[in-house]
Write a protein that holds these residues in place. Sequence first.
Motif, PDB file in Angstrom:
ATOM      1  N   LYS A   1       0.864  -1.182   0.000  1.00  7.33           N
ATOM      2  CA  LYS A   1       0.000   0.000   0.000  1.00  7.33           C
ATOM      3  C   LYS A   1       0.898   1.228   0.000  1.00  7.33           C
ATOM      4  O   LYS A   1       1.960   1.229   0.606  1.00  7.33           O
ATOM      5  N   GLU A   2       0.423   2.271  -0.630  1.00  8.72           N
ATOM      6  CA  GLU A   2       1.241   3.480  -0.682  1.00  8.72           C
ATOM      7  C   GLU A   2       1.232   4.198   0.649  1.00  8.72           C
ATOM      8  O   GLU A   2       0.246   4.180   1.375  1.00  8.72           O
ATOM      9  N   MET A   3       2.349   4.871   0.933  1.00  9.37           N
ATOM     10  CA  MET A   3       2.370   5.718   2.126  1.00  9.37           C
ATOM     11  C   MET A   3       1.459   6.903   1.854  1.00  9.37           C
ATOM     12  O   MET A   3       1.501   7.500   0.784  1.00  9.37           O
ATOM     13  N   HIS A   4       0.619   7.220   2.819  1.00  7.39           N
ATOM     14  CA  HIS A   4      -0.318   8.310   2.615  1.00  7.39           C
ATOM     15  C   HIS A   4      -0.199   9.309   3.762  1.00  7.39           C
ATOM     16  O   HIS A   4       0.630   9.143   4.661  1.00  7.39           O
ATOM     17  N   VAL A   5      -1.077  10.300   3.713  1.00 10.74           N
ATOM     18  CA  VAL A   5      -0.981  11.394   4.678  1.00 10.74           C
ATOM     19  C   VAL A   5      -1.031  10.877   6.121  1.00 10.74           C
ATOM     20  O   VAL A   5      -0.443  11.467   7.027  1.00 10.74           O
ATOM     21  N   GLY A   6      -1.671   9.736   6.321  1.00  8.74           N
ATOM     22  CA  GLY A   6      -1.759   9.151   7.663  1.00  8.74           C
ATOM     23  C   GLY A   6      -0.411   8.709   8.217  1.00  8.74           C
ATOM     24  O   GLY A   6      -0.275   8.493   9.418  1.00  8.74           O
ATOM     25  N   HIS A   7       0.595   8.552   7.353  1.00  7.97           N
ATOM     26  CA  HIS A   7       1.915   8.153   7.843  1.00  7.97           C
ATOM     27  C   HIS A   7       2.843   9.343   8.056  1.00  7.97           C
ATOM     28  O   HIS A   7       3.981   9.186   8.488  1.00  7.97           O
ATOM     29  N   LEU A   8       2.340  10.524   7.731  1.00  7.37           N
ATOM     30  CA  LEU A   8       3.192  11.711   7.806  1.00  7.37           C
ATOM     31  C   LEU A   8       3.621  12.009   9.241  1.00  7.37           C
ATOM     32  O   LEU A   8       4.801  12.130   9.552  1.00  7.37           O
TER      33      LEU A   8
ATOM     34  N   HIS B   1       6.981  -4.672 -10.659  1.00  8.18           N
ATOM     35  CA  HIS B   1       8.300  -4.536 -10.024  1.00  8.18           C
ATOM     36  C   HIS B   1       8.848  -3.130 -10.293  1.00  8.18           C
ATOM     37  O   HIS B   1       8.532  -2.532 -11.317  1.00  8.18           O
ATOM     38  N   GLN B   2       9.676  -2.664  -9.363  1.00  9.41           N
ATOM     39  CA  GLN B   2      10.206  -1.308  -9.496  1.00  9.41           C
ATOM     40  C   GLN B   2      10.898  -1.100 -10.844  1.00  9.41           C
ATOM     41  O   GLN B   2      10.707  -0.082 -11.491  1.00  9.41           O
ATOM     42  N   ASP B   3      11.674  -2.089 -11.309  1.00  9.92           N
ATOM     43  CA  ASP B   3      12.384  -1.887 -12.582  1.00  9.92           C
ATOM     44  C   ASP B   3      11.429  -1.932 -13.777  1.00  9.92           C
ATOM     45  O   ASP B   3      11.761  -1.489 -14.866  1.00  9.92           O
ATOM     46  N   GLU B   4      10.226  -2.434 -13.566  1.00  7.21           N
ATOM     47  CA  GLU B   4       9.246  -2.436 -14.653  1.00  7.21           C
ATOM     48  C   GLU B   4       8.445  -1.137 -14.716  1.00  7.21           C
ATOM     49  O   GLU B   4       8.101  -0.659 -15.792  1.00  7.21           O
ATOM     50  N   VAL B   5       8.158  -0.579 -13.542  1.00  9.81           N
ATOM     51  CA  VAL B   5       7.336   0.640 -13.541  1.00  9.81           C
ATOM     52  C   VAL B   5       8.185   1.902 -13.732  1.00  9.81           C
ATOM     53  O   VAL B   5       7.648   2.959 -14.040  1.00  9.81           O
ATOM     54  N   GLY B   6       9.505   1.781 -13.569  1.00  2.26           N
ATOM     55  CA  GLY B   6      10.379   2.942 -13.789  1.00  2.26           C
ATOM     56  C   GLY B   6      10.380   3.889 -12.608  1.00  2.26           C
ATOM     57  O   GLY B   6       9.594   3.733 -11.668  1.00  2.26           O
TER      58      GLY B   6
ATOM     59  N   SER C   1       2.791   1.549  -5.623  1.00  4.03           N
ATOM     60  CA  SER C   1       1.675   2.191  -6.302  1.00  4.03           C
ATOM     61  C   SER C   1       0.987   1.180  -7.208  1.00  4.03           C
ATOM     62  O   SER C   1      -0.244   1.061  -7.224  1.00  4.03           O
ATOM     63  N   ALA C   2       1.776   0.404  -7.967  1.00  9.54           N
ATOM     64  CA  ALA C   2       1.209  -0.630  -8.836  1.00  9.54           C
ATOM     65  C   ALA C   2       0.515  -1.705  -8.004  1.00  9.54           C
ATOM     66  O   ALA C   2      -0.591  -2.150  -8.320  1.00  9.54           O
TER      67      ALA C   2
ATOM     68  N   ASP D   1      -0.754  -1.442  -5.063  1.00 11.54           N
ATOM     69  CA  ASP D   1      -1.948  -0.864  -4.452  1.00 11.54           C
ATOM     70  C   ASP D   1      -3.135  -1.053  -5.404  1.00 11.54           C
ATOM     71  O   ASP D   1      -4.223  -1.493  -5.006  1.00 11.54           O
ATOM     72  N   THR D   2      -2.904  -0.731  -6.673  1.00  9.90           N
ATOM     73  CA  THR D   2      -3.949  -0.879  -7.690  1.00  9.90           C
ATOM     74  C   THR D   2      -4.330  -2.348  -7.873  1.00  9.90           C
ATOM     75  O   THR D   2      -5.515  -2.699  -7.937  1.00  9.90           O
ATOM     76  N   LEU D   3      -3.306  -3.193  -7.950  1.00 12.05           N
ATOM     77  CA  LEU D   3      -3.569  -4.625  -8.151  1.00 12.05           C
ATOM     78  C   LEU D   3      -4.327  -5.215  -6.965  1.00 12.05           C
ATOM     79  O   LEU D   3      -5.200  -6.069  -7.119  1.00 12.05           O
ATOM     80  N   TYR D   4      -3.989  -4.747  -5.789  1.00  9.61           N
ATOM     81  CA  TYR D   4      -4.676  -5.241  -4.600  1.00  9.61           C
ATOM     82  C   TYR D   4      -6.164  -4.890  -4.655  1.00  9.61           C
ATOM     83  O   TYR D   4      -7.024  -5.723  -4.321  1.00  9.61           O
ATOM     84  N   LYS D   5      -6.441  -3.680  -5.112  1.00 13.71           N
ATOM     85  CA  LYS D   5      -7.849  -3.275  -5.213  1.00 13.71           C
ATOM     86  C   LYS D   5      -8.587  -4.144  -6.231  1.00 13.71           C
ATOM     87  O   LYS D   5      -9.741  -4.546  -6.007  1.00 13.71           O
ATOM     88  N   ALA D   6      -7.902  -4.472  -7.324  1.00 15.70           N
ATOM     89  CA  ALA D   6      -8.507  -5.344  -8.340  1.00 15.70           C
ATOM     90  C   ALA D   6      -8.756  -6.739  -7.755  1.00 15.70           C
ATOM     91  O   ALA D   6      -9.806  -7.363  -7.991  1.00 15.70           O
ATOM     92  N   ALA D   7      -7.784  -7.217  -6.984  1.00 11.41           N
ATOM     93  CA  ALA D   7      -7.914  -8.541  -6.369  1.00 11.41           C
ATOM     94  C   ALA D   7      -9.121  -8.576  -5.421  1.00 11.41           C
ATOM     95  O   ALA D   7      -9.909  -9.527  -5.396  1.00 11.41           O
TER      96      ALA D   7
END
Length: 586
Positions: free
Chosen positions: A131-138, A187-192, A199-200, A202-208
């Motif tokens: 999951k992405e770090m969000h404002v709640g982790h600030l 993977h990090q080397d795939e998304v650049g 981030s990727a 996070d999206t896949l998890y939502k799809a799952a």
Amino acid sequence: MGDQGSEVLPLLGQVAAAVSEAVGRVRPELEGVDPVVRRSDRADFQSNVALPLAKRVQGKPVELAGEIAAVLSATVASVEVSGPGFLNIGVADSAIWAQVAARLGHPRLGVAASEAGRRTVIDYSAPNVAKEMHVGHLRTTIIGDSLARVLDFLGAAVIRQNHLGDWGTQFGMLIQYLDEHPDTHWHQDEVGSGSSAVSALDTLYKAARKEFDVDTEFADRARARVVALQSGDPATRAAWTTIVAESEKAFDAVYARLGVLLTADDYVGESFYNSMLADTIAELVDKGIAVDSDGALVVFSETVTGPDDKPVPLMVRKGDGGYGYDTTDLATIRYRLAHLHAERLLYITDSRQALHFRLIFETARRAGWLTPSTEAEHIAFGTVLGPDGRPFKTRAGGTVRLTDLLDDAVAHARAIVAEKNPHLPAAELDEIAEQAGIGAVKYADLSTSRLKDYTFDLDRMVALTGNTGVYLQYAHARIHSILRKSDAGASAIDPTVALQPAERALALGLDAYNDAITQVAKTLEPHHLCVYLYNLARTFTTFYETCPVRTAPDPIRANRLALCHLTARTLAHGLSLLGIPAPHRM
Ligand code: ARG
């Protein structure tokens, strides 16, 4: 260095000691009372000690104050009784200069290492894998980092722990989904570098999750995957390990940008305690602390009751045999005390977890893990609010990603910095905008009293005036510009120079640095340091407006330069304890 642990005793402390001694001489039975000394507008210091004391000895405060003053006048430069019995106390100019010289010459600006090696675990940041770090982790990340820096500076043995959310049934679902969609690139080397693996994911998890809800067969396969993960199936474990590693890479990037101390060594996620859960629970059952409740194992609180007046339960093992967040934290506290030999445990999370930690600490005490000589504390904080006064969300109502928020802050700071200094070369502008923008976010957070909510308002945060990080960074940079122009090394302070009022105010402010830091350590509230630095910067401004530095004749000039040096060093050091950079030019 030999004098690392020594301290330059602040004048306030010296005066307090003198007042105490005078009180003891005048009324031996009152020896040891708090001398109630503070800074004053009327004199250098004021003591109100005579007022409460007069009550105790049934005398007149003014008379008692007079007796104390008579004794005190032998040790301080001036003392007079005012009002109902206040003691106005002045110290000698030479004594003030001596403090400035001592602090300038001290590697720690005269601050003692008062934590004396206390083993202190600081649990902070703790984002969740995939999951992405969000404002709640600030806030946890910023507050935790500042406390780690302050306590480390004071000589505590700080052990940072990043209690990553890296375990749970959601990973079975995600792994199954990835398996069934081998064409996904995450993977990090795939998304650049423009995006991140989390981030990727996070999206896949939502799809799952979506598929899980509509497709019962997928749901069954996902559940089987959870079992496979928990029982250590190699392929499933390997997939999980990759997901964790890729997520950590993304977190590392955020930490590097934020400039916090957390490193790869500090990742000790929930999964680490997996193998300790059964033992932990067995011990609680043996000791009669965890009991059966409708097939689940729970610990009933002895101190907290719910709305029904019944003791609140802490879930140790669910009815289906599963373990959750509570159980993991029980194993964690036990481990940190027994194996990390922690003397003090600090948990930095928002206030909504207050009950969780209260119950964990209570259970740990009953189990005998927490003893009277160890300390556990939940360092709670309030919510970051949006302009509408509600918890901060994107315009579309989603969670605000931490990277987006930081990008925004840096863009705002960039505009301010460019306007103030239009001739900055582009590369330097980029660097300063980053330091000012991130610094502004941190400062706005740390300068609010922890438990309060605050509004995320970038225009206010990056403002050049007022109690902001940018203001302090400019104040610091300006002193360096003065020092550059005066091209003089530190020539010695002449203690016989008479102090101007603005010099006096600045020197006494610098002398109070110890107290500001000590107060942060005592309250675990970094905003005390923010208030101190802000006041110091303002005191410096008054000094600089009324006391010319470069054009003054020596030795006045040398003494004033010394004040500039010490102010710059104190500001930079204070900012570093907040985790905020202090560039020399802006
Ligand atoms: N991962 C949790 C969250 O995002 C925070 C963990 C805090 N630390 C702990 N030992 N419980 O809320």
